[in-house]
Design an enzyme around this catalytic site. Sequence first.
Site, short mmCIF file in Angstrom:
data_model
loop_
_atom_site.label_atom_id
_atom_site.label_comp_id
_atom_site.label_asym_id
_atom_site.label_seq_id
_atom_site.Cartn_x
_atom_site.Cartn_y
_atom_site.Cartn_z
N ASP A 16 0.84 -1.21 0.00
CA ASP A 16 0.00 0.00 0.00
C ASP A 16 0.87 1.25 0.00
O ASP A 16 0.51 2.27 -0.60
CB ASP A 16 -0.90 0.00 1.25
CG ASP A 16 -2.16 0.83 1.07
OD1 ASP A 16 -2.34 1.41 0.01
OD2 ASP A 16 -2.95 0.90 2.03
N CYS B 107 -3.50 5.17 -2.07
CA CYS B 107 -4.09 4.32 -3.10
C CYS B 107 -4.11 5.11 -4.40
O CYS B 107 -4.65 6.22 -4.44
CB CYS B 107 -5.50 3.89 -2.70
SG CYS B 107 -6.34 3.00 -4.02
#
Length: 302
Positions: free
Chosen positions: A11, A240
């Site tokens: 991530d 993201c």
Amino acid sequence: MIEIVEVGPRDGLQNEKRTLTPEQRFEFIKHLSASGLKRIEVGAFVSPKWVPQMEGSLQLVTEIYRRRDEFAKTVQFSALVPNVKGMLDALTTPLKEVAIFGACTESFSKKNINCTIAESFERFEQVIAMARKHKRKVRAYLSVAFGCPYEGAVPEKRVIDLILKLAKLGVHEISIGDTIGVATPKQVRSLLKKLKSRLPLTKVAMHFHDTRGTALANVLASLEAGVEVFDSSFGGLGGCPYAKGASGNLATDDLVYMLEGMGLKTGVDLNKLLSYSARMQEEIGHKLPSRTAEAGVPRLVT
Ligand code: HMG
Ligand code: MG
């Protein structure tokens, strides 16, 4: 003991402008393991056209298992898998856990994995069936659970229904994501209070982003509700790529500092963890957002 799922190599790095080589990612993961992190998400078997930063994840995971003795025996690795193709890649490695990922809104689902929520559940079923056959564990992420960059507020009932639907598929854990860092403790308390009577919170992990400075407050609200698993990212790397403004995962350093200071054991050696900050800043070409990396660890908690 609180479980931390370190998501920095996935991530975190997926949202960096500079793409790290699989060798750099390998060294980073080795450091995370040496710092005492027990669960590390190391990469993503996704399309390199969508997320170029995760290219080489198969090579990386293969190398990690080829040199498994360079990592702590107790450390568990996982990687993201969006579909059958990703799962086929994962199955060529000894990886024991994969993570599927879905969303609470149609817009986010489309932007992130190019399908509707209903289609994503069809993919999950296929991936889970393959995982079951090959005895791999499956974790599930549920994104934009507290707010969506495209659709705004997300009805709480829809979030709970999706969590229960994921639980029914047989995943071992559901990570509830505040993908764009908009949640406040009031929202977190309310969701977990309602969820608790439907699902044991031992099946739940919380995934906060610190975009607006509320991540640690949300961790505290979750701890008080009974959650014991938290996702975080080394130095606060990442976000993201399909959620504008989603920079700033909760920093593992700040999370460990707070938990240990509260007498909650994490198994992480904070000073050791921080010793990689300068190297990472050089590799990604900018300062890490972690406050603890900036301020250091005061004597009173070492
Ligand atoms: P698509 O374009 O709809 O896929 O993408 P497709 O099935 O039509 O195939 C198109 C091309 O992609 C083909 O290649 C396939 O082979 C290839 P071509 O013939 O054009 O050369 N392909 C793949 N390549 C590698 N690995 C695969 C794969 N599948 C197809 N697994 C797809 C659909 C799901 C692949 C795409 O949308 C994708 O990769 N999305 C991933 C997006 C992503 O990784 N987002 C970030 C993670 S989610 C997140 O960060 C949130 C989270 O942290 C929690 C939170 O904060 O809330 C988890
Ligand atoms: Mg995230």
